[in-house]
Design a protein around this motif. Structure first.
Motif, PDB file in Angstrom:
ATOM      1  N   GLN A  27       0.828  -1.202   0.000  1.00 27.25           N
ATOM      2  CA  GLN A  27       0.000   0.000   0.000  1.00 27.25           C
ATOM      3  C   GLN A  27       0.863   1.254   0.000  1.00 27.25           C
ATOM      4  O   GLN A  27       0.559   2.234  -0.690  1.00 27.25           O
ATOM      5  CB  GLN A  27      -0.936  -0.026   1.210  1.00 27.25           C
ATOM      6  N   LEU A  28       1.953   1.225   0.751  1.00 27.17           N
ATOM      7  CA  LEU A  28       2.856   2.374   0.774  1.00 27.17           C
ATOM      8  C   LEU A  28       3.529   2.590  -0.573  1.00 27.17           C
ATOM      9  O   LEU A  28       3.757   3.724  -0.996  1.00 27.17           O
ATOM     10  CB  LEU A  28       3.923   2.176   1.855  1.00 27.17           C
ATOM     11  N   ASP A  29       3.832   1.486  -1.253  1.00 29.07           N
ATOM     12  CA  ASP A  29       4.598   1.584  -2.492  1.00 29.07           C
ATOM     13  C   ASP A  29       3.752   1.921  -3.710  1.00 29.07           C
ATOM     14  O   ASP A  29       4.295   2.317  -4.744  1.00 29.07           O
ATOM     15  CB  ASP A  29       5.343   0.272  -2.748  1.00 29.07           C
ATOM     16  N   GLN A  30       2.442   1.774  -3.622  1.00 29.81           N
ATOM     17  CA  GLN A  30       1.581   2.122  -4.754  1.00 29.81           C
ATOM     18  C   GLN A  30       1.231   3.605  -4.671  1.00 29.81           C
ATOM     19  O   GLN A  30       0.384   4.015  -3.879  1.00 29.81           O
ATOM     20  CB  GLN A  30       0.310   1.263  -4.743  1.00 29.81           C
ATOM     21  N   ARG A  31       1.873   4.401  -5.486  1.00 33.89           N
ATOM     22  CA  ARG A  31       1.743   5.851  -5.412  1.00 33.89           C
ATOM     23  C   ARG A  31       0.299   6.309  -5.437  1.00 33.89           C
ATOM     24  O   ARG A  31      -0.104   7.200  -4.681  1.00 33.89           O
ATOM     25  CB  ARG A  31       2.513   6.487  -6.579  1.00 33.89           C
ATOM     26  N   GLU A  32      -0.516   5.685  -6.310  1.00 33.76           N
ATOM     27  CA  GLU A  32      -1.888   6.153  -6.503  1.00 33.76           C
ATOM     28  C   GLU A  32      -2.773   5.959  -5.286  1.00 33.76           C
ATOM     29  O   GLU A  32      -3.865   6.516  -5.212  1.00 33.76           O
ATOM     30  CB  GLU A  32      -2.510   5.462  -7.723  1.00 33.76           C
ATOM     31  N   ARG A  33      -2.301   5.185  -4.301  1.00 26.79           N
ATOM     32  CA  ARG A  33      -3.105   4.959  -3.110  1.00 26.79           C
ATOM     33  C   ARG A  33      -3.037   6.117  -2.124  1.00 26.79           C
ATOM     34  O   ARG A  33      -3.902   6.254  -1.255  1.00 26.79           O
ATOM     35  CB  ARG A  33      -2.656   3.667  -2.413  1.00 26.79           C
ATOM     36  N   GLY A  34      -1.981   6.925  -2.204  1.00 30.85           N
ATOM     37  CA  GLY A  34      -1.888   8.119  -1.373  1.00 30.85           C
ATOM     38  C   GLY A  34      -1.468   7.897   0.061  1.00 30.85           C
ATOM     39  O   GLY A  34      -1.610   8.792   0.904  1.00 30.85           O
ATOM     40  N   PHE A  35      -0.925   6.710   0.400  1.00 24.62           N
ATOM     41  CA  PHE A  35      -0.516   6.449   1.775  1.00 24.62           C
ATOM     42  C   PHE A  35       0.817   7.103   2.113  1.00 24.62           C
ATOM     43  O   PHE A  35       1.069   7.442   3.262  1.00 24.62           O
ATOM     44  CB  PHE A  35      -0.376   4.937   2.010  1.00 24.62           C
ATOM     45  N   ALA A  36       1.692   7.223   1.132  1.00 23.50           N
ATOM     46  CA  ALA A  36       3.053   7.695   1.376  1.00 23.50           C
ATOM     47  C   ALA A  36       3.163   9.193   1.127  1.00 23.50           C
ATOM     48  O   ALA A  36       2.436   9.759   0.309  1.00 23.50           O
ATOM     49  CB  ALA A  36       4.036   6.934   0.488  1.00 23.50           C
ATOM     50  N   TYR A  37       4.091   9.817   1.827  1.00 26.94           N
ATOM     51  CA  TYR A  37       4.291  11.267   1.681  1.00 26.94           C
ATOM     52  C   TYR A  37       5.540  11.592   0.887  1.00 26.94           C
ATOM     53  O   TYR A  37       5.895  12.747   0.735  1.00 26.94           O
ATOM     54  CB  TYR A  37       4.384  11.928   3.060  1.00 26.94           C
ATOM     55  N   ALA A  38       6.226  10.563   0.356  1.00 27.95           N
ATOM     56  CA  ALA A  38       7.488  10.801  -0.348  1.00 27.95           C
ATOM     57  C   ALA A  38       7.292  11.450  -1.715  1.00 27.95           C
ATOM     58  O   ALA A  38       8.207  12.094  -2.224  1.00 27.95           O
ATOM     59  CB  ALA A  38       8.256   9.492  -0.503  1.00 27.95           C
ATOM     60  N   ASP A  73       4.134  13.271  -4.595  1.00 29.52           N
ATOM     61  CA  ASP A  73       2.795  13.831  -4.727  1.00 29.52           C
ATOM     62  C   ASP A  73       1.829  12.787  -5.292  1.00 29.52           C
ATOM     63  O   ASP A  73       2.143  12.103  -6.275  1.00 29.52           O
ATOM     64  CB  ASP A  73       2.843  15.054  -5.643  1.00 29.52           C
ATOM     65  N   ALA A  74       0.671  12.642  -4.660  1.00 32.37           N
ATOM     66  CA  ALA A  74      -0.310  11.632  -5.072  1.00 32.37           C
ATOM     67  C   ALA A  74      -1.679  12.049  -4.568  1.00 32.37           C
ATOM     68  O   ALA A  74      -1.811  12.905  -3.688  1.00 32.37           O
ATOM     69  CB  ALA A  74       0.066  10.265  -4.494  1.00 32.37           C
ATOM     70  N   PRO A  75      -2.748  11.470  -5.121  1.00 31.09           N
ATOM     71  CA  PRO A  75      -4.095  11.770  -4.615  1.00 31.09           C
ATOM     72  C   PRO A  75      -4.215  11.407  -3.140  1.00 31.09           C
ATOM     73  O   PRO A  75      -3.688  10.383  -2.702  1.00 31.09           O
ATOM     74  CB  PRO A  75      -5.000  10.881  -5.479  1.00 31.09           C
ATOM     75  N   MET A 102     -14.929   7.197   2.911  1.00 31.20           N
ATOM     76  CA  MET A 102     -14.379   8.512   2.650  1.00 31.20           C
ATOM     77  C   MET A 102     -12.877   8.422   2.429  1.00 31.20           C
ATOM     78  O   MET A 102     -12.215   7.496   2.884  1.00 31.20           O
ATOM     79  CB  MET A 102     -14.682   9.459   3.806  1.00 31.20           C
ATOM     80  N   THR A 103     -12.342   9.407   1.717  1.00 31.63           N
ATOM     81  CA  THR A 103     -10.908   9.486   1.475  1.00 31.63           C
ATOM     82  C   THR A 103     -10.277  10.454   2.473  1.00 31.63           C
ATOM     83  O   THR A 103     -10.964  11.183   3.198  1.00 31.63           O
ATOM     84  CB  THR A 103     -10.630   9.980   0.056  1.00 31.63           C
ATOM     85  N   ALA A 104      -8.950  10.498   2.463  1.00 29.44           N
ATOM     86  CA  ALA A 104      -8.252  11.468   3.296  1.00 29.44           C
ATOM     87  C   ALA A 104      -8.599  12.892   2.875  1.00 29.44           C
ATOM     88  O   ALA A 104      -8.709  13.798   3.711  1.00 29.44           O
ATOM     89  CB  ALA A 104      -6.742  11.231   3.214  1.00 29.44           C
ATOM     90  N   ALA A 105      -8.789  13.103   1.580  1.00 30.55           N
ATOM     91  CA  ALA A 105      -9.193  14.432   1.103  1.00 30.55           C
ATOM     92  C   ALA A 105     -10.553  14.820   1.674  1.00 30.55           C
ATOM     93  O   ALA A 105     -10.769  15.980   2.042  1.00 30.55           O
ATOM     94  CB  ALA A 105      -9.233  14.450  -0.423  1.00 30.55           C
ATOM     95  N   ASP A 106     -11.474  13.857   1.754  1.00 28.08           N
ATOM     96  CA  ASP A 106     -12.789  14.143   2.340  1.00 28.08           C
ATOM     97  C   ASP A 106     -12.638  14.591   3.793  1.00 28.08           C
ATOM     98  O   ASP A 106     -13.333  15.519   4.245  1.00 28.08           O
ATOM     99  CB  ASP A 106     -13.675  12.896   2.291  1.00 28.08           C
ATOM    100  N   THR A 150      -4.277  16.579  -3.144  1.00 32.87           N
ATOM    101  CA  THR A 150      -3.036  15.833  -3.322  1.00 32.87           C
ATOM    102  C   THR A 150      -2.128  15.954  -2.100  1.00 32.87           C
ATOM    103  O   THR A 150      -2.197  16.923  -1.343  1.00 32.87           O
ATOM    104  CB  THR A 150      -2.261  16.308  -4.556  1.00 32.87           C
ATOM    105  N   SER A 151      -1.249  14.962  -1.966  1.00 33.46           N
ATOM    106  CA  SER A 151      -0.402  14.873  -0.779  1.00 33.46           C
ATOM    107  C   SER A 151       0.721  15.902  -0.775  1.00 33.46           C
ATOM    108  O   SER A 151       1.138  16.362   0.297  1.00 33.46           O
ATOM    109  CB  SER A 151       0.195  13.464  -0.675  1.00 33.46           C
ATOM    110  N   GLY A 152       1.236  16.276  -1.970  1.00 40.01           N
ATOM    111  CA  GLY A 152       2.342  17.207  -2.015  1.00 40.01           C
ATOM    112  C   GLY A 152       2.025  18.532  -1.345  1.00 40.01           C
ATOM    113  O   GLY A 152       2.861  19.089  -0.612  1.00 40.01           O
ATOM    114  N   ARG A 153       0.829  19.037  -1.583  1.00 43.66           N
ATOM    115  CA  ARG A 153       0.421  20.310  -0.975  1.00 43.66           C
ATOM    116  C   ARG A 153       0.346  20.178   0.547  1.00 43.66           C
ATOM    117  O   ARG A 153       0.724  21.097   1.279  1.00 43.66           O
ATOM    118  CB  ARG A 153      -0.930  20.728  -1.561  1.00 43.66           C
ATOM    119  N   LEU A 154      -0.143  19.015   1.030  1.00 44.92           N
ATOM    120  CA  LEU A 154      -0.234  18.802   2.474  1.00 44.92           C
ATOM    121  C   LEU A 154       1.158  18.738   3.098  1.00 44.92           C
ATOM    122  O   LEU A 154       1.388  19.308   4.180  1.00 44.92           O
ATOM    123  CB  LEU A 154      -1.008  17.519   2.766  1.00 44.92           C
TER     124      LEU A 154
END
Length: 333
Positions: A122-133, A135-137, A148-152, A193-197
């Protein structure tokens, strides 16, 4: 796209990844499974590392693998295909354990294993958004098909609730400051997206604090993941269900990576093994013995050598419990 990511992860990670405290976990499970027709539930199947070791080392055992993540089940299915009918995968959350057993036609099993937290895949799949290394959804759902998502969370939770989850689940010292900044930022642009956070966290956490304790986004991302997936709520329901599910001689083994998770396990196991008689009573009346005994003394930790090779092992807390008498609710082996 998702299947390609799973395939890439599968090729590399199966060769490199060894589950935390694998030998100790299998040793704790073996006494419960070392007999004909034994059945184990791997309540957090992930990529199937624990299950593969159990199936390889304990002949004849069958494993029911539960995971809420369809990608994890697909990977585990590929990895465990050689074991044939000795493994079956079920798409479910571990608090649905008793329903899963009923669906398999079972009244009880011999062991249940929990390896909590987020998986390497889960951490390694960028599109899942778990990792902060990178930018990803901002998703972070372990089951991408629901919830709900983290964005929600970032776009709808009030300041007080954001502060609570950051402080409670992430143990973030600057929870209130970060929560206020998140709410201010969403007034001009919704979170997506995670990059902004990560940029916001660098700005809000003072420089001296950023120089210690790991990446400044680590605690916030952990808190959001735990909230999105209701990890503590599911665990609160799953622990008593797992104790109900095992027969006499059966064991429940739990690996936790967060203090709140370990506290829930400690409390559940403590309550199950507590002797409910007056402390000054000179003997334990027949039928008043606890139905369970602790197998581990406190929480076991990984060795220094393992932690050096696998940083994830640094925070693990391992506990195990065994049923010693039958439930009053019915016959159990």
């Amino acid at each position: 796209m998702e299947s390609d990511a799973i395939e890439r992860w599968s090729r590399v990670e199966r060769q490199q990844h060894v589950p935390v405290m694998l030998d100790r976990v299998v040793a704790l499970l073996t006494p419960a499974l070392d007999h004909d027709a034994a059945v184990m539930v791997d309540a957090t199947t992930g990529h199937g590392g624990h299950t593969a070791a159990v199936l390889e080392r304990i002949p004849g055992v069958r494993v029911i693998g539960i995971d809420r993540d369809p990608s994890a089940l697909a990977l585990a299915g590929e990895r465990l295909a050689g074991f044939g009918e000795r493994w079956v995968g079920v798409h479910a959350v571990y608090d649905e354990l008793l329903d899963v057993l009923a669906g398999q036609g079972l009244s009880h099993v011999d062991a249940v294993l929990f390896d909590l937290g987020v998986s390497s895949m889960q951490l390694d799949q960028r599109e899942r958004g778990f990792a902060y290394a990178e930018d990803a959804p901002l998703d972070m759902r372990m089951d991408p098909s629901r919830g709900m998502t983290a964005a929600d969370v970032l776009n709808t939770y009030p300041v007080g609730e954001l502060t609570r989850i950051l402080r409670e689940y992430g143990e973030e010292r600057f929870a209130a400051k970060i929560a206020r900044a998140i709410v201010r930022a969403r007034e001009t642009e919704p979170w997506s997206t995670s990059g902004r956070l990560v940029e916001l966290l660098y700005a809000e956490i003072p420089a001296p604090a950023r120089r210690s304790g790991g990446h400044p986004a680590k605690r916030t991302f952990q808190a959001l993941r735990m909230e999105v997936n209701d990890e503590l709520g599911a665990l609160r329901a799953a622990l008593p269900a797992s104790l109900e599910a095992i027969g006499v001689g059966g064991r429940v083994v739990v690996e936790s990576y967060h203090s709140l998770e370990d506290r829930l396990v400690k409390q559940a196991f403590g309550a199950a093994t507590r002797l409910d008689v007056p402390p000054d009573l000179p003997f334990v009346p027949a039928g008043m013995e606890p139905a369970f005994r602790l197998v581990t003394r406190g929480a076991e930790q990984a060795s220094a050598d393992e932690t050096a090779q696998n940083p994830r092992a640094a925070s693990v807390r391992l506990r195990a419990i065994e049923r010693v008498t039958a439930s009053t609710g019915g016959d159990q082996r």
